[in-house]
Design a protein around this motif. Structure first.
Motif, PDB file in Angstrom:
ATOM      1  N   ILE A 159      12.662 -59.223   8.320  1.00 46.43           N
ATOM      2  CA  ILE A 159      12.489 -58.366   7.146  1.00 46.43           C
ATOM      3  C   ILE A 159      11.017 -58.236   6.795  1.00 46.43           C
ATOM      4  O   ILE A 159      10.497 -57.141   6.560  1.00 46.43           O
ATOM      5  N   ARG A 160      10.327 -59.353   6.798  1.00 40.68           N
ATOM      6  CA  ARG A 160       8.935 -59.342   6.360  1.00 40.68           C
ATOM      7  C   ARG A 160       8.020 -58.660   7.372  1.00 40.68           C
ATOM      8  O   ARG A 160       7.043 -57.999   6.997  1.00 40.68           O
ATOM      9  N   ARG A 161       8.325 -58.797   8.639  1.00 44.33           N
ATOM     10  CA  ARG A 161       7.539 -58.079   9.650  1.00 44.33           C
ATOM     11  C   ARG A 161       7.705 -56.569   9.466  1.00 44.33           C
ATOM     12  O   ARG A 161       6.730 -55.813   9.551  1.00 44.33           O
ATOM     13  N   ALA A 162       8.929 -56.129   9.188  1.00 42.82           N
ATOM     14  CA  ALA A 162       9.176 -54.706   8.985  1.00 42.82           C
ATOM     15  C   ALA A 162       8.462 -54.204   7.735  1.00 42.82           C
ATOM     16  O   ALA A 162       7.878 -53.109   7.735  1.00 42.82           O
ATOM     17  N   GLU A 163       8.493 -54.992   6.661  1.00 42.28           N
ATOM     18  CA  GLU A 163       7.804 -54.600   5.432  1.00 42.28           C
ATOM     19  C   GLU A 163       6.302 -54.466   5.665  1.00 42.28           C
ATOM     20  O   GLU A 163       5.681 -53.494   5.220  1.00 42.28           O
ATOM     21  N   ALA A 164       5.725 -55.450   6.344  1.00 45.11           N
ATOM     22  CA  ALA A 164       4.283 -55.417   6.595  1.00 45.11           C
ATOM     23  C   ALA A 164       3.904 -54.255   7.515  1.00 45.11           C
ATOM     24  O   ALA A 164       2.861 -53.613   7.336  1.00 45.11           O
ATOM     25  N   GLY A 165       4.749 -53.974   8.498  1.00 43.50           N
ATOM     26  CA  GLY A 165       4.483 -52.839   9.363  1.00 43.50           C
ATOM     27  C   GLY A 165       4.501 -51.524   8.606  1.00 43.50           C
ATOM     28  O   GLY A 165       3.675 -50.635   8.853  1.00 43.50           O
ATOM     29  N   SER A 166       5.426 -51.396   7.654  1.00 42.08           N
ATOM     30  CA  SER A 166       5.495 -50.188   6.836  1.00 42.08           C
ATOM     31  C   SER A 166       4.263 -50.052   5.948  1.00 42.08           C
ATOM     32  O   SER A 166       3.739 -48.948   5.756  1.00 42.08           O
ATOM     33  N   ALA A 167       3.803 -51.184   5.390  1.00 46.68           N
ATOM     34  CA  ALA A 167       2.610 -51.150   4.540  1.00 46.68           C
ATOM     35  C   ALA A 167       1.381 -50.740   5.341  1.00 46.68           C
ATOM     36  O   ALA A 167       0.556 -49.943   4.877  1.00 46.68           O
ATOM     37  N   ALA A 168       1.255 -51.271   6.556  1.00 44.51           N
ATOM     38  CA  ALA A 168       0.122 -50.888   7.409  1.00 44.51           C
ATOM     39  C   ALA A 168       0.199 -49.410   7.785  1.00 44.51           C
ATOM     40  O   ALA A 168      -0.811 -48.687   7.764  1.00 44.51           O
ATOM     41  N   ALA A 169       1.408 -48.950   8.103  1.00 49.66           N
ATOM     42  CA  ALA A 169       1.581 -47.550   8.501  1.00 49.66           C
ATOM     43  C   ALA A 169       1.223 -46.601   7.371  1.00 49.66           C
ATOM     44  O   ALA A 169       0.780 -45.470   7.626  1.00 49.66           O
ATOM     45  N   LEU A 170       1.406 -47.033   6.134  1.00 48.65           N
ATOM     46  CA  LEU A 170       1.106 -46.176   4.986  1.00 48.65           C
ATOM     47  C   LEU A 170      -0.342 -45.713   4.994  1.00 48.65           C
ATOM     48  O   LEU A 170      -0.648 -44.603   4.560  1.00 48.65           O
ATOM     49  N   ILE A 171      -1.254 -46.558   5.478  1.00 46.29           N
ATOM     50  CA  ILE A 171      -2.671 -46.178   5.523  1.00 46.29           C
ATOM     51  C   ILE A 171      -3.138 -45.861   6.951  1.00 46.29           C
ATOM     52  O   ILE A 171      -4.328 -45.653   7.181  1.00 46.29           O
ATOM     53  N   GLY A 172      -2.202 -45.869   7.908  1.00 48.09           N
ATOM     54  CA  GLY A 172      -2.578 -45.571   9.278  1.00 48.09           C
ATOM     55  C   GLY A 172      -3.276 -46.712   9.977  1.00 48.09           C
ATOM     56  O   GLY A 172      -4.099 -46.488  10.877  1.00 48.09           O
ATOM     57  N   ALA A 173      -2.949 -47.951   9.593  1.00 46.19           N
ATOM     58  CA  ALA A 173      -3.549 -49.132  10.216  1.00 46.19           C
ATOM     59  C   ALA A 173      -2.647 -49.662  11.319  1.00 46.19           C
ATOM     60  O   ALA A 173      -1.419 -49.524  11.270  1.00 46.19           O
ATOM     61  N   ASP A 174      -3.243 -50.292  12.322  1.00 52.60           N
ATOM     62  CA  ASP A 174      -2.483 -51.048  13.314  1.00 52.60           C
ATOM     63  C   ASP A 174      -1.988 -52.332  12.684  1.00 52.60           C
ATOM     64  O   ASP A 174      -2.580 -52.832  11.721  1.00 52.60           O
ATOM     65  N   TYR A 175      -0.905 -52.887  13.242  1.00 55.99           N
ATOM     66  CA  TYR A 175      -0.351 -54.113  12.678  1.00 55.99           C
ATOM     67  C   TYR A 175      -0.072 -55.141  13.763  1.00 55.99           C
ATOM     68  O   TYR A 175       0.480 -54.820  14.812  1.00 55.99           O
ATOM     69  N   ILE A 176      -0.468 -56.396  13.486  1.00 59.12           N
ATOM     70  CA  ILE A 176      -0.221 -57.529  14.379  1.00 59.12           C
ATOM     71  C   ILE A 176       0.365 -58.658  13.546  1.00 59.12           C
ATOM     72  O   ILE A 176      -0.155 -58.993  12.483  1.00 59.12           O
ATOM     73  N   ASN A 177       1.463 -59.260  14.021  1.00 60.32           N
ATOM     74  CA  ASN A 177       1.985 -60.486  13.413  1.00 60.32           C
ATOM     75  C   ASN A 177       2.098 -61.538  14.500  1.00 60.32           C
ATOM     76  O   ASN A 177       2.706 -61.298  15.542  1.00 60.32           O
ATOM     77  N   LEU A 178       1.510 -62.701  14.264  1.00 63.62           N
ATOM     78  CA  LEU A 178       1.431 -63.731  15.296  1.00 63.62           C
ATOM     79  C   LEU A 178       2.597 -64.707  15.266  1.00 63.62           C
ATOM     80  O   LEU A 178       2.736 -65.530  16.171  1.00 63.62           O
ATOM     81  N   GLY A 179       3.444 -64.669  14.230  1.00 63.91           N
ATOM     82  CA  GLY A 179       4.710 -65.380  14.247  1.00 63.91           C
ATOM     83  C   GLY A 179       4.658 -66.874  14.061  1.00 63.91           C
ATOM     84  O   GLY A 179       5.654 -67.561  14.328  1.00 63.91           O
ATOM     85  N   VAL A 180       3.554 -67.425  13.588  1.00 63.70           N
ATOM     86  CA  VAL A 180       3.515 -68.855  13.257  1.00 63.70           C
ATOM     87  C   VAL A 180       4.401 -69.078  12.035  1.00 63.70           C
ATOM     88  O   VAL A 180       4.486 -68.229  11.147  1.00 63.70           O
ATOM     89  N   SER A 181       5.083 -70.203  11.968  1.00 65.67           N
ATOM     90  CA  SER A 181       5.961 -70.462  10.828  1.00 65.67           C
ATOM     91  C   SER A 181       5.162 -70.738   9.560  1.00 65.67           C
ATOM     92  O   SER A 181       4.082 -71.352   9.611  1.00 65.67           O
ATOM     93  N   ASP A 182       5.692 -70.293   8.431  1.00 64.91           N
ATOM     94  CA  ASP A 182       5.072 -70.580   7.137  1.00 64.91           C
ATOM     95  C   ASP A 182       4.923 -72.085   6.954  1.00 64.91           C
ATOM     96  O   ASP A 182       5.817 -72.862   7.299  1.00 64.91           O
ATOM     97  N   GLY A 183       3.776 -72.486   6.414  1.00 58.42           N
ATOM     98  CA  GLY A 183       3.521 -73.897   6.191  1.00 58.42           C
ATOM     99  C   GLY A 183       2.972 -74.625   7.402  1.00 58.42           C
ATOM    100  O   GLY A 183       2.664 -75.815   7.317  1.00 58.42           O
ATOM    101  N   GLU A 184       2.829 -73.919   8.526  1.00 56.32           N
ATOM    102  CA  GLU A 184       2.390 -74.554   9.763  1.00 56.32           C
ATOM    103  C   GLU A 184       1.120 -73.934  10.341  1.00 56.32           C
ATOM    104  O   GLU A 184       0.748 -74.214  11.479  1.00 56.32           O
TER     105      GLU A 184
END
Length: 241
Positions: A61-86
């Motif tokens: 869910i959060r990857r999709a939300e962040a991708g949509s936010a980046a797309a709103l301004i025409g930015a590329d998006y990268i998520n590296l997938g490390v777990s929260d807190g780690e």
């Protein structure tokens, strides 16, 4: 300071999906409006930022939300997938992940967290951005992409709620505030989570802090930054928009 002669490649490196949106999205939007290339990178997947669901579901869910936010301004998006807190700047695998992300984005400018923020993932992300942006220039530090030609300039963005942060540079985001708020609104899961976990009206906080930083810098709404002044990071040109 003079302005750079050509469009810039800009990279925001945040700990979690929505961190860049909360702290520097107005500036990233302004860079894009001026014709610069922007990449938004989150190190952690956001998998623990919810009260229900599996971590894998929350991360999707959060990857999709962040991708949509980046797309709103025409930015590329990268998520590296490390777990929260780690998020861990001493972890060799994470150093390599961030180095490769930087080599993929090939930024002239990196914006990341200020050290001493309210949670350790933010502080470790800051350290990773600092370390990896130097490693990215080393030919014998191997990853899939070729090394950078120069160490990028590095700017630290405001802390959450602006606490403990002393800015030296400001960006007028008066024309970008609505875009910043819309980027955050696209993180609909986090509007709920931050209200439940932290009793935070996050959209209200965005406006309040922007107004405060604007008051400090003589405009209606602003975002605040401090440059990294370490060797190889300083420039004679104005790099913030």
């Amino acid at each position: 300071m003079t302005a750079p002669a050509s469009p810039l490649r800009v990279m925001g490196i945040g700990a979690h999906p929505d961190d860049l949106e909360l702290t520097c999205a107005g500036t990233l939007a302004k860079y894009r409006s001026l014709g610069n290339h922007v990449t938004m990178c989150h190190i952690a997947g956001g998998d623990r930022g919810a009260t229900s669901g599996t971590r894998a579901e929350v991360a999707r869910i959060r990857r999709a939300e962040a991708g949509s936010a980046a797309a709103l301004i025409g930015a590329d998006y990268i998520n590296l997938g490390v777990s929260d807190g780690e998020v861990d700047a001493s972890n060799e695998h994470q150093k390599l992940l961030v180095t490769e992300a930087i080599r993929t984005a090939r930024p002239d400018v990196i914006i990341t967290h200020s050290a001493g923020d309210y949670m350790e993932d933010h502080n470790q992300a800051s350290a990773l951005a600092f370390t990896a942006s130097f490693l990215a220039t080393l030919p014998l530090y191997e990853s899939d992409s070729p090394p950078l030609d120069a160490v990028p300039a590095l700017f630290y963005m405001d802390t959450m709620a602006g606490l403990g942060f002393q800015p030296t540079e400001f960006v007028d985001i008066t024309e970008q505030l609505d875009t910043k708020r819309e980027m955050m609104r696209l993180h609909s899961s986090q509007l709920v989570w931050l209200e439940q976990h932290d009793e935070m009206d996050v959209l209200g906080q965005i406006s309040t802090i922007a107004a405060y930083r604007g008051l400090q810098s003589g405009v209606r709404f602003a975002e605040a930054f401090a440059p990294c002044s370490a060797h190889l990071r300083t420039r004679t040109t104005r790099l913030l928009p």
